[in-house]
Design a protein around this motif. Structure first.
Motif, PDB file in Angstrom:
ATOM      1  N   LYS A  30     -29.007   1.680  -0.259  1.00 20.02           N
ATOM      2  CA  LYS A  30     -27.571   2.166  -0.447  1.00 20.02           C
ATOM      3  C   LYS A  30     -27.704   3.027   1.150  1.00 20.02           C
ATOM      4  N   TYR A  31     -28.575   3.681   0.928  1.00 18.33           N
ATOM      5  CA  TYR A  31     -28.581   4.245   3.046  1.00 18.33           C
ATOM      6  C   TYR A  31     -29.071   3.711   3.787  1.00 18.33           C
ATOM      7  N   TYR A  32     -30.196   2.557   3.745  1.00 22.32           N
ATOM      8  CA  TYR A  32     -30.471   1.988   5.267  1.00 22.32           C
ATOM      9  C   TYR A  32     -29.481   0.374   4.894  1.00 22.32           C
TER      10      TYR A  32
ATOM     11  N   PHE B  53     -30.998  -3.556  -4.201  1.00 23.67           N
ATOM     12  CA  PHE B  53     -31.732  -4.586  -4.698  1.00 23.67           C
ATOM     13  C   PHE B  53     -31.488  -5.426  -4.706  1.00 23.67           C
ATOM     14  N   GLU B  54     -31.160  -6.207  -5.727  1.00 23.52           N
ATOM     15  CA  GLU B  54     -30.960  -6.789  -6.579  1.00 23.52           C
ATOM     16  C   GLU B  54     -30.032  -7.829  -5.916  1.00 23.52           C
ATOM     17  N   VAL B  55     -28.902  -6.940  -5.580  1.00 20.31           N
ATOM     18  CA  VAL B  55     -28.074  -7.448  -4.366  1.00 20.31           C
ATOM     19  C   VAL B  55     -28.118  -7.821  -2.797  1.00 20.31           C
ATOM     20  N   VAL B  56     -28.800  -6.994  -2.085  1.00 16.35           N
ATOM     21  CA  VAL B  56     -30.302  -7.286  -1.135  1.00 16.35           C
ATOM     22  C   VAL B  56     -30.511  -9.048  -1.227  1.00 16.35           C
ATOM     23  N   MET B  57     -31.394  -8.676  -2.125  1.00 12.03           N
ATOM     24  CA  MET B  57     -32.298 -10.676  -1.981  1.00 12.03           C
ATOM     25  C   MET B  57     -31.387 -11.673  -2.837  1.00 12.03           C
ATOM     26  N   GLY B  58     -30.246 -10.803  -2.900  1.00  6.85           N
ATOM     27  CA  GLY B  58     -28.776 -12.006  -3.286  1.00  6.85           C
ATOM     28  C   GLY B  58     -28.436 -12.630  -2.354  1.00  6.85           C
ATOM     29  N   VAL B  59     -27.972 -11.497  -1.094  1.00  8.67           N
ATOM     30  CA  VAL B  59     -28.065 -11.951   0.654  1.00  8.67           C
ATOM     31  C   VAL B  59     -28.925 -12.560   0.868  1.00  8.67           C
TER      32      VAL B  59
ATOM     33  N   PRO C 235     -38.440 -13.564   6.291  1.00  7.64           N
ATOM     34  CA  PRO C 235     -36.648 -13.532   6.510  1.00  7.64           C
ATOM     35  C   PRO C 235     -36.426 -11.906   5.412  1.00  7.64           C
ATOM     36  N   PHE C 236     -37.017 -11.361   4.818  1.00  2.77           N
ATOM     37  CA  PHE C 236     -36.540 -10.507   4.553  1.00  2.77           C
ATOM     38  C   PHE C 236     -36.431  -9.459   5.312  1.00  2.77           C
ATOM     39  N   GLN C 237     -37.652  -8.945   6.392  1.00  2.40           N
ATOM     40  CA  GLN C 237     -37.589  -8.061   7.252  1.00  2.40           C
ATOM     41  C   GLN C 237     -36.026  -8.469   8.356  1.00  2.40           C
ATOM     42  N   MET C 238     -36.625  -9.874   8.658  1.00  4.00           N
ATOM     43  CA  MET C 238     -34.977  -9.855   9.962  1.00  4.00           C
ATOM     44  C   MET C 238     -33.425  -9.705   8.979  1.00  4.00           C
TER      45      MET C 238
ATOM     46  N   PHE D  29     -29.595  -5.438   8.567  1.00  3.54           N
ATOM     47  CA  PHE D  29     -28.825  -4.187   8.109  1.00  3.54           C
ATOM     48  C   PHE D  29     -28.851  -3.139   8.729  1.00  3.54           C
ATOM     49  N   ILE D  30     -30.418  -2.301   9.263  1.00  3.08           N
ATOM     50  CA  ILE D  30     -30.269  -1.024   9.579  1.00  3.08           C
ATOM     51  C   ILE D  30     -29.661  -0.875  11.185  1.00  3.08           C
ATOM     52  N   ARG D  31     -29.467  -2.160  11.718  1.00  2.00           N
ATOM     53  CA  ARG D  31     -28.798  -1.834  13.188  1.00  2.00           C
ATOM     54  C   ARG D  31     -27.268  -1.903  12.642  1.00  2.00           C
ATOM     55  N   LEU D  32     -26.431  -2.890  11.629  1.00  2.86           N
ATOM     56  CA  LEU D  32     -25.181  -2.723  11.385  1.00  2.86           C
ATOM     57  C   LEU D  32     -24.973  -0.696  10.984  1.00  2.86           C
TER      58      LEU D  32
END
Length: 220
Positions: free
Chosen positions: A89-91, A97-103, A120-123, A128-131
């Motif tokens: 939620k913070y980053y 986490f499941e939603v992140v992997m879905g995106v 690809p996950f780190q990219m 997300f961190i930048r936004l």
């Protein structure tokens, strides 16, 4: 009988040989001499060296395992967010986490370039961190241990992929809905002349030396 008298009775060239018991006692006494300064003077055997070597190897292996665990905890990858929705939620601003992997599964096929350093996950996580946090590019580069140019190119690449996949899901509200949700400060200041408020990120420019040019380029 006195030893001196015995020597005189013996023929020339003969000497009184010491008894075997005396020799054994002398040798035992030499072995049992107390060590100087309390140090152990017993030489280490081959087995002792093996034990010391094995103990040192075990210590280094345990230290290596501890350092690997610490490195994994600090690495900005899936393990950093997995099973920790507070971090997610913070980053990222996403619920879990499941939603992140879905995106990631949704955007992954539309990425135009890949990185030899970042997965690809780190990219996606970097974007997300930048936004989400609006961290400086250089700071994100330090977090992911990459060059600043890698962060910029990765961010642009992921944004393009997100636009291709997510833009059809964005529903632009009607004019009536915009007027109802308009902050009253804007209604009082601009009336019906404001249709929508765009919250954009800042783009830094060079500061002109001319005061008039500075005032014209100032962002409200």
């Amino acid at each position: 009988m006195d030893v001196t008298v015995m020597d005189e009775l013996l023929s020339p060239g003969e000497a009184l040989a010491p008894l075997e018991d005396d020799l054994v006692e002398a040798e035992d006494g030499a072995d049992q001499r107390p060590a100087e300064d309390g140090a152990d003077q017993r030489p280490l055997t081959e087995c002792d060296f093996c034990q010391h070597r094995r103990a040192e190897i075990d210590r280094l292996l345990e230290e290596n395992r501890a350092l690997k665990c610490e490195l994994e905890e600090r690495k900005m990858d899936e393990q950093f967010l997995k099973d920790n929705n507070v971090k997610v939620k913070y980053y990222t601003g996403l619920p879990d986490f499941e939603v992140v992997m879905g995106v990631l599964a949704c955007v992954g096929p539309y990425l135009t370039q890949t990185s030899r350093v970042l997965s690809p996950f780190q990219m996606l996580f970097l974007t997300f961190i930048r936004l989400r946090l609006n961290l400086p590019t250089q700071h994100i580069a330090h977090l992911f241990h990459v060059d600043r140019r890698t962060v910029s190119s990765t961010f642009s690449n992921i944004i393009d992929g997100l636009h291709k996949r997510v833009s059809p899901l964005i529903n632009w509200p009607g004019q009536d809905a915009l007027k109802v949700t308009m902050p009253h400060q804007f209604v009082e200041a601009f009336g019906k002349r404001v249709a929508v408020i765009l919250d954009c990120f800042e783009i830094f420019t060079q500061r002109p030396s001319n005061l008039k040019a500075q005032a014209q380029s100032y962002s409200y």
